[in-house]
Design a protein around this motif. Structure first.
Motif, PDB file in Angstrom:
ATOM      1  N   ALA A 126       8.569  59.007  48.450  1.00 48.12           N
ATOM      2  CA  ALA A 126       7.601  59.701  49.304  1.00 48.12           C
ATOM      3  C   ALA A 126       8.309  60.893  49.926  1.00 48.12           C
ATOM      4  CB  ALA A 126       7.081  58.753  50.373  1.00 48.12           C
ATOM      5  N   MET A 127       8.607  61.848  49.098  1.00 52.14           N
ATOM      6  CA  MET A 127       9.386  63.008  49.515  1.00 52.14           C
ATOM      7  C   MET A 127       8.879  64.164  48.685  1.00 52.14           C
ATOM      8  SD  MET A 127      12.823  61.819  47.490  1.00 52.14           S
ATOM      9  CE  MET A 127      12.947  60.208  48.199  1.00 52.14           C
ATOM     10  N   SER A 128       9.613  65.220  48.621  1.00 44.07           N
ATOM     11  CA  SER A 128       9.120  66.357  47.857  1.00 44.07           C
ATOM     12  C   SER A 128       9.038  65.979  46.384  1.00 44.07           C
ATOM     13  CB  SER A 128      10.066  67.533  48.041  1.00 44.07           C
ATOM     14  OG  SER A 128      11.222  67.328  47.276  1.00 44.07           O
ATOM     15  N   ARG A 129       8.109  66.615  45.668  1.00 41.73           N
ATOM     16  CA  ARG A 129       7.927  66.339  44.247  1.00 41.73           C
ATOM     17  C   ARG A 129       9.224  66.579  43.471  1.00 41.73           C
ATOM     18  NH1 ARG A 129       3.771  67.077  40.980  1.00 41.73           N
ATOM     19  NH2 ARG A 129       2.771  65.541  42.258  1.00 41.73           N
ATOM     20  N   ASP A 130       9.907  67.667  43.790  1.00 45.76           N
ATOM     21  CA  ASP A 130      11.138  68.001  43.071  1.00 45.76           C
ATOM     22  C   ASP A 130      12.194  66.925  43.252  1.00 45.76           C
ATOM     23  OD1 ASP A 130      10.072  70.230  42.121  1.00 45.76           O
ATOM     24  OD2 ASP A 130      11.122  71.629  43.455  1.00 45.76           O
ATOM     25  N   ARG A 131      12.317  66.470  44.485  1.00 48.42           N
ATOM     26  CA  ARG A 131      13.346  65.470  44.762  1.00 48.42           C
ATOM     27  C   ARG A 131      12.995  64.149  44.084  1.00 48.42           C
ATOM     28  NH1 ARG A 131      15.331  63.157  50.175  1.00 48.42           N
ATOM     29  NH2 ARG A 131      17.166  62.054  49.420  1.00 48.42           N
ATOM     30  N   ALA A 132      11.705  63.803  44.117  1.00 48.75           N
ATOM     31  CA  ALA A 132      11.272  62.561  43.466  1.00 48.75           C
ATOM     32  C   ALA A 132      11.550  62.643  41.968  1.00 48.75           C
ATOM     33  CB  ALA A 132       9.787  62.328  43.722  1.00 48.75           C
ATOM     34  N   ASP A 133      11.197  63.779  41.355  1.00 46.72           N
ATOM     35  CA  ASP A 133      11.449  63.955  39.922  1.00 46.72           C
ATOM     36  C   ASP A 133      12.928  63.834  39.600  1.00 46.72           C
ATOM     37  OD1 ASP A 133       8.985  64.168  38.831  1.00 46.72           O
ATOM     38  OD2 ASP A 133       8.861  66.340  39.006  1.00 46.72           O
ATOM     39  N   ARG A 134      13.709  64.419  40.479  1.00 49.06           N
ATOM     40  CA  ARG A 134      15.164  64.431  40.277  1.00 49.06           C
ATOM     41  C   ARG A 134      15.709  62.989  40.308  1.00 49.06           C
ATOM     42  NH1 ARG A 134      18.730  67.357  37.857  1.00 49.06           N
ATOM     43  NH2 ARG A 134      20.632  66.205  38.197  1.00 49.06           N
ATOM     44  N   LEU A 135      15.255  62.241  41.311  1.00 47.87           N
ATOM     45  CA  LEU A 135      15.703  60.852  41.454  1.00 47.87           C
ATOM     46  C   LEU A 135      15.333  60.024  40.223  1.00 47.87           C
ATOM     47  CD1 LEU A 135      14.995  59.393  45.013  1.00 47.87           C
ATOM     48  CD2 LEU A 135      17.066  59.166  43.644  1.00 47.87           C
ATOM     49  N   VAL A 136      14.090  60.176  39.787  1.00 48.13           N
ATOM     50  CA  VAL A 136      13.624  59.393  38.639  1.00 48.13           C
ATOM     51  C   VAL A 136      14.362  59.840  37.383  1.00 48.13           C
ATOM     52  CG1 VAL A 136      11.626  58.865  37.195  1.00 48.13           C
ATOM     53  CG2 VAL A 136      11.383  58.901  39.655  1.00 48.13           C
ATOM     54  N   ARG A 137      14.637  61.138  37.294  1.00 48.21           N
ATOM     55  CA  ARG A 137      15.367  61.666  36.133  1.00 48.21           C
ATOM     56  C   ARG A 137      16.783  61.077  36.066  1.00 48.21           C
ATOM     57  NH1 ARG A 137      14.937  65.382  32.419  1.00 48.21           N
ATOM     58  NH2 ARG A 137      16.722  66.682  31.893  1.00 48.21           N
ATOM     59  N   GLU A 138      17.456  61.051  37.190  1.00 55.44           N
ATOM     60  CA  GLU A 138      18.798  60.472  37.236  1.00 55.44           C
ATOM     61  C   GLU A 138      18.748  58.998  36.828  1.00 55.44           C
ATOM     62  OE1 GLU A 138      21.835  61.489  37.732  1.00 55.44           O
ATOM     63  OE2 GLU A 138      21.537  63.551  38.396  1.00 55.44           O
ATOM     64  N   SER A 139      17.726  58.322  37.337  1.00 53.84           N
ATOM     65  CA  SER A 139      17.613  56.897  37.071  1.00 53.84           C
ATOM     66  C   SER A 139      17.287  56.633  35.601  1.00 53.84           C
ATOM     67  CB  SER A 139      16.532  56.316  37.987  1.00 53.84           C
ATOM     68  OG  SER A 139      16.601  54.942  37.994  1.00 53.84           O
ATOM     69  N   ALA A 140      16.442  57.480  35.013  1.00 51.83           N
ATOM     70  CA  ALA A 140      16.100  57.328  33.586  1.00 51.83           C
ATOM     71  C   ALA A 140      17.349  57.547  32.726  1.00 51.83           C
ATOM     72  CB  ALA A 140      15.013  58.316  33.194  1.00 51.83           C
ATOM     73  N   ALA A 141      18.169  58.541  33.116  1.00 51.84           N
ATOM     74  CA  ALA A 141      19.403  58.793  32.366  1.00 51.84           C
ATOM     75  C   ALA A 141      20.351  57.604  32.479  1.00 51.84           C
ATOM     76  CB  ALA A 141      20.074  60.071  32.890  1.00 51.84           C
ATOM     77  N   GLU A 142      20.397  56.996  33.662  1.00 53.32           N
ATOM     78  CA  GLU A 142      21.239  55.808  33.845  1.00 53.32           C
ATOM     79  C   GLU A 142      20.759  54.665  32.958  1.00 53.32           C
ATOM     80  OE1 GLU A 142      23.912  55.705  35.392  1.00 53.32           O
ATOM     81  OE2 GLU A 142      23.927  57.074  37.092  1.00 53.32           O
ATOM     82  N   ALA A 143      19.419  54.549  32.836  1.00 55.21           N
ATOM     83  CA  ALA A 143      18.871  53.476  31.991  1.00 55.21           C
ATOM     84  C   ALA A 143      19.287  53.688  30.538  1.00 55.21           C
ATOM     85  CB  ALA A 143      17.350  53.432  32.116  1.00 55.21           C
TER      86      ALA A 143
END
Lengths: 201, 175
Positions: A126-143
């Motif tokens: 629940a933050m800026s769209r860019d930051r949310a995308d960034r977080l999910v992107r990092e997490s997807a790469a970790e997966a």
């Protein structure tokens, strides 16, 4: 009461998502479809949402057969099943032990993959769209990184290599995507498997 | 109300429940990404159902109940895993694979979808998985995850929006 278009982008996302899921009432659906006929931007958004669903369906779960003994109607066999599982687990343990003893896997494969980014609740995004995308992107790469480590642990080198290429291509700007340790690990596993195969003929 | 008892082998109740076994396994597998964990979770959930008097409530209530148990077991596992990371991660199977080149491309796409879904916050992940892969209604999802209907609607919409961004390269390939 006549249907009113949502006032916010978030409101639109919810309405269109519920629409593609067939979760709007008859009146809401009629009102939205009347509006969509005049708005190509929203029409495209609906098309995109349907494409997301279609792409998601390409990821299929492995097929499994329900174990006979799990269901209550065969409860009399439940104990036998548990003993069977225990015996199978014991046999598998011996097999794993024998295999693990050969090309010294622990020296190459780390005990655990990198911990995925700690996203546990939607409030975290629940933050800026860019930051949310960034977080999910990092997490997807970790997966993906985790998948590669597991493939290497299973000695599936070709598949690990293909997935590493995918990680580097799709997520070059992430922490996991820039992890050069994976390449070293791949080389080490390849070398050990080669030595092992030479030794065993 | 379906009053089929567990001592009546082959009755319609257990036949219907059999059909949900794969669905619960699919849910657990997509939530955790670990096949052995998903198998354990599913077996445990159905074993508890077999021992429960709740099955006398009928197929629908039993399905909801078994999903609730599986979901709780998955969340417990994910919490433990956050504290003690393990190695096993599942491998997605591509739905379509006509030839070697197609298989590789499909494998890549499945891997990207898997990674994107696993990257979602747990509450969004469970809602979108129950909707997209198990085809449950918002109302059924709300009763499983124990939250208001509006929250389910919002979580699914936000999950789709994040997935749309994450999978934009894959989506563009199809244009």
């Amino acid at each position: 009461m006549s249907w009113m278009p949502p006032q916010t982008e978030e409101g639109w996302n919810e309405v269109l998502s519920a629409y593609v899921d067939g979760e709007l009432s008859f009146e809401e659906t009629a009102g939205l479809e009347g509006y969509l006929a005049t708005d190509t931007v929203r029409q495209n958004q609906v098309r995109e949402l349907r494409k997301v669903s279609a792409v998601m369906s390409e990821w299929q779960a492995p097929d499994i057969r329900p174990p006979e003994a799990v269901l209550g109607k065969r409860r009399s066999t439940w104990r036998r099943f548990q003993w069977g599982q225990l015996a199978a687990g014991f046999a598998a343990g011996i097999a794993v032990g024998l295999f693990a003893a050969s090309p010294s896997r622990d020296a190459v494969i780390p005990a655990s993959p990198p911990v995925p980014a700690a996203i546990t609740s939607s409030s975290d995004v629940a933050m800026s769209r860019d930051r949310a995308d960034r977080l999910v992107r990092e997490s997807a790469a970790e997966a993906l990184h985790g998948q590669i480590v597991q493939l290497l642990a299973d000695r599936k080198i070709d598949q690990a290599e293909a997935r590493l290429a995918l990680l580097q291509r799709e997520y070059p700007d992430t922490r996991a995507g820039g992890d050069t340790g994976l390449i070293r690990m791949l080389d080490q596993v390849r070398e050990r498997v080669r030595l092992f195969e030479r030794r065993t003929g | 109300m379906n009053m089929q008892h567990h001592d009546s082998p082959g009755g319609p109740f257990w036949d219907a429940i059999d059909a949900h076994y794969r669905a619960v396994f699919g849910f657990a597998w997509r939530m955790t990404g670990e096949r052995t964990v998903a198998e354990d979770v599913t077996q445990e959930a159905f074993a508890r159902l077999a021992q429960s008097a709740l099955r006398d409530g009928g197929v629908e209530e039993s399905r909801r109940w078994v999903f609730v148990v599986a979901r709780n077991l998955c969340i417990s596992h994910l919490r433990r895993r956050t504290r003690h990371p393990e190695t096993e991660l599942g491998h997605g199977l591509p739905a379509r694979a006509a030839g070697p080149a197609d298989a590789m491309a499909a494998n890549e796409r499945a891997a990207l979808v898997q990674a994107a879904v696993h990257a979602l916050p747990v509450d969004m992940r469970e809602a979108i998985v129950l909707r997209e892969y198990e085809g449950l209604s918002y109302e059924a999802i709300a009763s499983i995850v124990d939250c208001p209907l509006g929250t389910v609607k919002s979580r699914i919409a936000r999950a789709r929006e994040l997935l749309r961004h994450q999978l934009r390269n894959v989506l563009e390939m199809d244009e």
